[in-house]
Design an enzyme around this catalytic site. Structure first.
Site, PDB file in Angstrom:
ATOM      1  N   ASP A 108     -14.080 -37.101  47.488  1.00  0.00           N
ATOM      2  CA  ASP A 108     -13.796 -38.380  48.129  1.00  0.00           C
ATOM      3  C   ASP A 108     -12.667 -39.216  47.610  1.00  0.00           C
ATOM      4  OD1 ASP A 108     -16.195 -38.027  49.430  1.00  0.00           O
ATOM      5  OD2 ASP A 108     -17.409 -38.960  47.873  1.00  0.00           O
ATOM      6  N   ALA A 109     -11.787 -38.599  47.381  1.00  0.00           N
ATOM      7  CA  ALA A 109     -10.385 -39.251  47.035  1.00  0.00           C
ATOM      8  C   ALA A 109      -9.200 -38.993  47.779  1.00  0.00           C
ATOM      9  CB  ALA A 109     -10.089 -39.018  45.612  1.00  0.00           C
TER      10      ALA A 109
END
Length: 283
Positions: A227-228
């Site tokens: 999620d980055a």
């Protein structure tokens, strides 16, 4: 035939003038041009949409000349995309159906200019939705024991159907580096985003207990850091003490649908460029 040209390279004087002159000299008419300079990184970005004259027939020759006369001179990273071929989008999903239904509804209405050769899931629960839209559905179970075999099956399907990019419509499995490297900046994910952030299995419950006033969603390209990856689109909505957990979940899912579809549209339109784990999003 409209053709989109994407460029990024070290910034220096004369790039726009040289590129536009080259296009004009080679029977092209520019119908859109946007550019951005990342000053700290000294990097130039440009998106150009070109319409060629009717007697233009040799795009491959154009590409060769572009590389020889422009790209080599300016040390460009570049790509050319024509609008006569729809990109092929595979959808990966698990059990949550809201994003899947939204994407398929937009696809059926003509809002998404793509082909969807198949839907893949690690569960069989949503097969009936694929059947409703007459799209092939593949059930590929995924767990710690069969991870390598499942990934091989996924890659084989992606290659067989010549998939251009993948959308994770709430696919609740971590995608491995092997798949990410095969589709760099071509796998789009959606996740909730709160202020403050809450990790774990029940983020909306945690946000409710904390009494947050804003909830949100983020669509992004995936990287091996969970999620980055580079962010494509984000949005938020307000909540209050009067909202229930069910209200939080409903509002969050509405945002997820909207933000994911916006991210997919931007990718389809070739309006995203990734650099240093960030995106340049053209209008």
């Amino acid at each position: 035939m409209k053709t989109t040209i994407l460029i990024h390279c070290p910034d220096q004087a004369g790039i726009i003038c040289t590129v536009t002159g080259f296009i004009s000299k080679n029977k092209g008419n520019i119908v859109y041009l946007d550019q951005h300079v990342d000053k700290p990184a000294n990097v130039f970005f440009m998106r150009t949409v070109v319409e060629f004259e009717e007697d233009f027939t040799d795009l491959e020759h154009f590409k060769i000349l572009f590389q020889k006369e422009l790209a080599s001179m300016y040390n460009m990273q570049w790509s050319i995309h024509t609008d006569d071929k729809l990109p092929k989008m595979a959808i990966f999903v698990s059990k949550y159906k809201h994003c899947l239904y939204d994407l398929l509804s937009r696809y059926r209405s003509g809002e998404l200019s793509v082909e969807i050769p198949f839907i893949l899931s690690n569960h069989n629960d949503l097969r009936h939705i694929a059947d409703q839209f007459n799209i092939p559905f593949f059930h590929v179970p995924f767990n710690k024991e069969n991870r390598v075999e499942a990934e091989k099956e996924q890659l084989a399907l992606l290659e067989k159907y010549n998939i251009d990019f993948i959308v994770l419509a709430r696919y609740m499995q971590i995608v491995s580096g092997t798949l990410i490297n095969k589709f760099p900046n071509k796998i789009i994910n959606i996740h909730h985003s709160f202020l403050p952030a809450f990790a774990g299995a029940k983020p909306y419950h945690a946000a409710f207990k904390r009494g947050v006033k804003i909830i949100g969603a983020t669509s992004h390209y995936i990287t091996e850091e969970l999620d980055a990856g580079p962010i494509i689109e984000q949005d938020v909505t307000t909540v209050t003490h009067s909202h229930s957990i069910e209200d939080f979940i409903g509002k969050g899912r509405d945002l997820e649908k909207i933000v994911l579809s916006r991210g997919v549209k931007l990718h389809i339109a070739r309006k995203t460029m990734v650099y240093n784990n960030k995106t340049v999003i053209f209008s």
